[in-house]
Write a protein that holds these residues in place. Structure first.
Motif, PDB file in Angstrom:
ATOM      1  N   ARG A 179       0.840  -1.198   0.000  1.00  0.00           N
ATOM      2  CA  ARG A 179       0.000   0.000   0.000  1.00  0.00           C
ATOM      3  C   ARG A 179       0.873   1.245   0.000  1.00  0.00           C
ATOM      4  O   ARG A 179       1.918   1.280   0.643  1.00  0.00           O
ATOM      5  CB  ARG A 179      -0.919   0.019   1.234  1.00  0.00           C
ATOM      6  N   TRP A 180       0.430   2.274  -0.703  1.00  0.00           N
ATOM      7  CA  TRP A 180       1.180   3.526  -0.817  1.00  0.00           C
ATOM      8  C   TRP A 180       0.427   4.631  -0.088  1.00  0.00           C
ATOM      9  O   TRP A 180      -0.744   4.894  -0.374  1.00  0.00           O
ATOM     10  CB  TRP A 180       1.360   3.895  -2.286  1.00  0.00           C
ATOM     11  N   ASN A 181       1.103   5.266   0.882  1.00  0.00           N
ATOM     12  CA  ASN A 181       0.543   6.417   1.587  1.00  0.00           C
ATOM     13  C   ASN A 181       0.961   7.667   0.818  1.00  0.00           C
ATOM     14  O   ASN A 181       2.110   8.109   0.912  1.00  0.00           O
ATOM     15  CB  ASN A 181       1.065   6.458   3.022  1.00  0.00           C
ATOM     16  N   SER A 182       0.039   8.242   0.051  1.00  0.00           N
ATOM     17  CA  SER A 182       0.401   9.361  -0.815  1.00  0.00           C
ATOM     18  C   SER A 182       0.638  10.658  -0.038  1.00  0.00           C
ATOM     19  O   SER A 182       1.255  11.583  -0.570  1.00  0.00           O
ATOM     20  CB  SER A 182      -0.684   9.592  -1.868  1.00  0.00           C
ATOM     21  N   TRP A 183       0.172  10.736   1.217  1.00  0.00           N
ATOM     22  CA  TRP A 183       0.412  11.934   2.021  1.00  0.00           C
ATOM     23  C   TRP A 183       1.849  12.005   2.518  1.00  0.00           C
ATOM     24  O   TRP A 183       2.394  13.093   2.708  1.00  0.00           O
ATOM     25  CB  TRP A 183      -0.541  11.979   3.217  1.00  0.00           C
ATOM     26  N   LEU A 184       2.456  10.847   2.740  1.00  0.00           N
ATOM     27  CA  LEU A 184       3.835  10.795   3.233  1.00  0.00           C
ATOM     28  C   LEU A 184       4.803  10.215   2.205  1.00  0.00           C
ATOM     29  O   LEU A 184       6.010  10.238   2.423  1.00  0.00           O
ATOM     30  CB  LEU A 184       3.898   9.959   4.511  1.00  0.00           C
ATOM     31  N   ALA A 185       4.261   9.677   1.101  1.00  0.00           N
ATOM     32  CA  ALA A 185       5.079   8.993   0.087  1.00  0.00           C
ATOM     33  C   ALA A 185       5.865   7.853   0.715  1.00  0.00           C
ATOM     34  O   ALA A 185       7.072   7.702   0.509  1.00  0.00           O
ATOM     35  CB  ALA A 185       6.001   9.967  -0.635  1.00  0.00           C
ATOM     36  N   LEU A 290       9.953  11.709  -3.861  1.00  0.00           N
ATOM     37  CA  LEU A 290       9.661  13.008  -4.469  1.00  0.00           C
ATOM     38  C   LEU A 290       9.249  12.855  -5.932  1.00  0.00           C
ATOM     39  O   LEU A 290       8.310  13.517  -6.402  1.00  0.00           O
ATOM     40  CB  LEU A 290      10.887  13.914  -4.363  1.00  0.00           C
ATOM     41  N   ARG A 291       9.946  11.996  -6.673  1.00  0.00           N
ATOM     42  CA  ARG A 291       9.614  11.824  -8.087  1.00  0.00           C
ATOM     43  C   ARG A 291       8.196  11.299  -8.272  1.00  0.00           C
ATOM     44  O   ARG A 291       7.433  11.800  -9.105  1.00  0.00           O
ATOM     45  CB  ARG A 291      10.612  10.873  -8.762  1.00  0.00           C
ATOM     46  N   PHE A 297       0.949  12.458  -7.640  1.00  0.00           N
ATOM     47  CA  PHE A 297       0.171  13.009  -6.522  1.00  0.00           C
ATOM     48  C   PHE A 297       0.648  14.427  -6.196  1.00  0.00           C
ATOM     49  O   PHE A 297       1.024  14.726  -5.062  1.00  0.00           O
ATOM     50  CB  PHE A 297       0.315  12.114  -5.280  1.00  0.00           C
ATOM     51  N   PRO A 298       0.671  15.332  -7.175  1.00  0.00           N
ATOM     52  CA  PRO A 298       1.289  16.639  -6.955  1.00  0.00           C
ATOM     53  C   PRO A 298       0.647  17.460  -5.843  1.00  0.00           C
ATOM     54  O   PRO A 298       1.325  18.278  -5.217  1.00  0.00           O
ATOM     55  CB  PRO A 298       1.151  17.329  -8.322  1.00  0.00           C
ATOM     56  N   VAL A 304       4.434  15.819   1.868  1.00  0.00           N
ATOM     57  CA  VAL A 304       5.611  14.962   1.668  1.00  0.00           C
ATOM     58  C   VAL A 304       6.887  15.715   2.012  1.00  0.00           C
ATOM     59  O   VAL A 304       7.779  15.186   2.697  1.00  0.00           O
ATOM     60  CB  VAL A 304       5.643  14.419   0.225  1.00  0.00           C
ATOM     61  N   TYR A 305       6.987  16.973   1.577  1.00  0.00           N
ATOM     62  CA  TYR A 305       8.167  17.772   1.924  1.00  0.00           C
ATOM     63  C   TYR A 305       8.280  17.953   3.441  1.00  0.00           C
ATOM     64  O   TYR A 305       9.382  17.894   3.999  1.00  0.00           O
ATOM     65  CB  TYR A 305       8.109  19.131   1.228  1.00  0.00           C
TER      66      TYR A 305
END
Length: 353
Positions: A179-185, A290-291, A297-298, A304-305
């Motif tokens: 599973r991918w957490n897009s808020w934290l990458a 980041l990529r 998920f821009p 993420v930063y």
């Protein structure tokens, strides 16, 4: 036909154990194997030549190794390697055993793509199984994969297998999905630590990706979506491909296809503690986060930063200002250019396999 692509950078003993576990399926005509040697700095290629001739048959069996029955004895085969160059394409029918040796290690995706291109030159290939060289396959895994390919709808473009820990063979590392957490990458392996005998959910919920240690891609999906992204030296390839494929291609996880995985030895990536990881693995992971976020998920880039600048503070607290500075520079550049081994007269010690 199922083509199995195995990438190695050194660690030929692991590769040979993997190959021996696949040899019965190849002998039965159920699969073809392509080994890509990613410019190994050791004697890996000569050792592969010795194995295929059966020269390792007298090696002592490992003691207290419960998975060894799947790859012992190291009897080799009665075949030879069909040695191919990474380019140009030969457009030849795929042999039972193919060996491709690269002149330079350009990373995980580049090495796997060499094998994928060789496989797709043969129109008989239905699917490509990308398999880590530090895995061992259960005797029935190839048959289970072939059944899944035959029984699944043609719009199922990728498949995952059950992956267990090599040193704890009844404990699941992943049911084949992360599973991918897009808020934290960040990602996590589904059902990591569960018993293989449990009833486990195998629903590939998005966003996520097939666990790359054992990843099957249908040939038609590869031709449609394209090969793995080579933007980075390592990491992020699975989520990148899955995001590109998700609108047109589905995923299936195959419970009765089982492999055992030693995990992360070549690049120092298996350690849970970041201080134990190689710098290349550490920075490559951050670059990939980041990529992927920037591309797919821009709107999650601010969170993420924030998370990654927290990683800088963690490295400072651990007393590693040099690595904290390297991470900061990478963040300020937006993760690019992606980290790669520093060229030197000696082969890089932390290259992906």
């Amino acid at each position: 036909m199922l083509a199995i692509v195995i990438l190695q950078f050194g660690r030929w003993r692991d590769t040979i154990a993997c190959l021996q576990s696949l040899a019965p399926a190849v002998a039965a005509g159920d699969a073809r194997v392509i080994v890509v040697d990613n410019a190994s700095p050791d004697h890996s290629v000569p050792e592969l030549q010795r194995w295929i001739r059966g020269a390792h048959a007298t090696t002592a069996r490992p003691i207290h190794d419960t998975v060894a029955s799947h790859w012992w004895p190291l009897a080799g085969t009665d075949a030879t390697w069909d040695v191919r160059s990474p380019s140009p394409p030969s457009h030849e029918a795929l042999a039972a055993w193919t060996l491709c040796v690269t002149e330079q290690n350009e990373g995980f995706a580049s090495g796997m793509n060499h094998g994928i291109r060789i496989a797709l030159e043969d129109p008989r290939v239905e699917a490509v199984w990308l398999l880590n060289n530090d895995t061992v396959a259960d005797h029935g895994t190839v048959a289970a994969i072939r059944r899944a390919l035959a029984e699944s709808p043609l719009n199922v473009g990728q498949f995952g297998t059950t992956v267990c820990y090599y040193d704890r063979p009844t404990i699941v590392q992943s049911v084949g999905w992360c599973r991918w957490n897009s808020w934290l990458a960040t990602s996590h392996r589904v059902h990591d630590g569960a018993s293989v005998s449990q009833q486990l959910s195998r629903v590939p919920r998005l966003p996520g990706y097939v666990y790359g240690a054992s990843w099957i891609l249908r040939a038609s999906a590869l031709r449609d979506v394209g090969p793995l992204s080579e933007e980075g030296f390592l990491y992020g390839e699975e989520i990148d491909w899955s995001c590109r494929a998700s609108r047109r291609w589905g995923t299936r996880l195959i419970p009765d296809a089982i492999v055992w995985h030693r995990e992360g030895a070549t690049i120092g990536a298996g350690a849970a503690d970041v201080t134990q990881r190689s710098e290349l693995a550490d920075l490559s992971g951050i670059s990939a986060r980041l990529r992927v976020t920037r591309r797919f998920f821009p709107n999650r880039l601010p969170s993420v930063y924030s998370s990654l600048f927290g990683a800088v503070l963690n490295r400072l607290r651990r007393g590693d200002p040099r690595r904290a500075a390297a991470v900061t520079r990478l963040l300020l550049r937006g993760g690019l250019p992606a980290p790669r081994p520093v060229p030197s007269s000696d082969p890089p010690s932390s290259a992906q396999s």
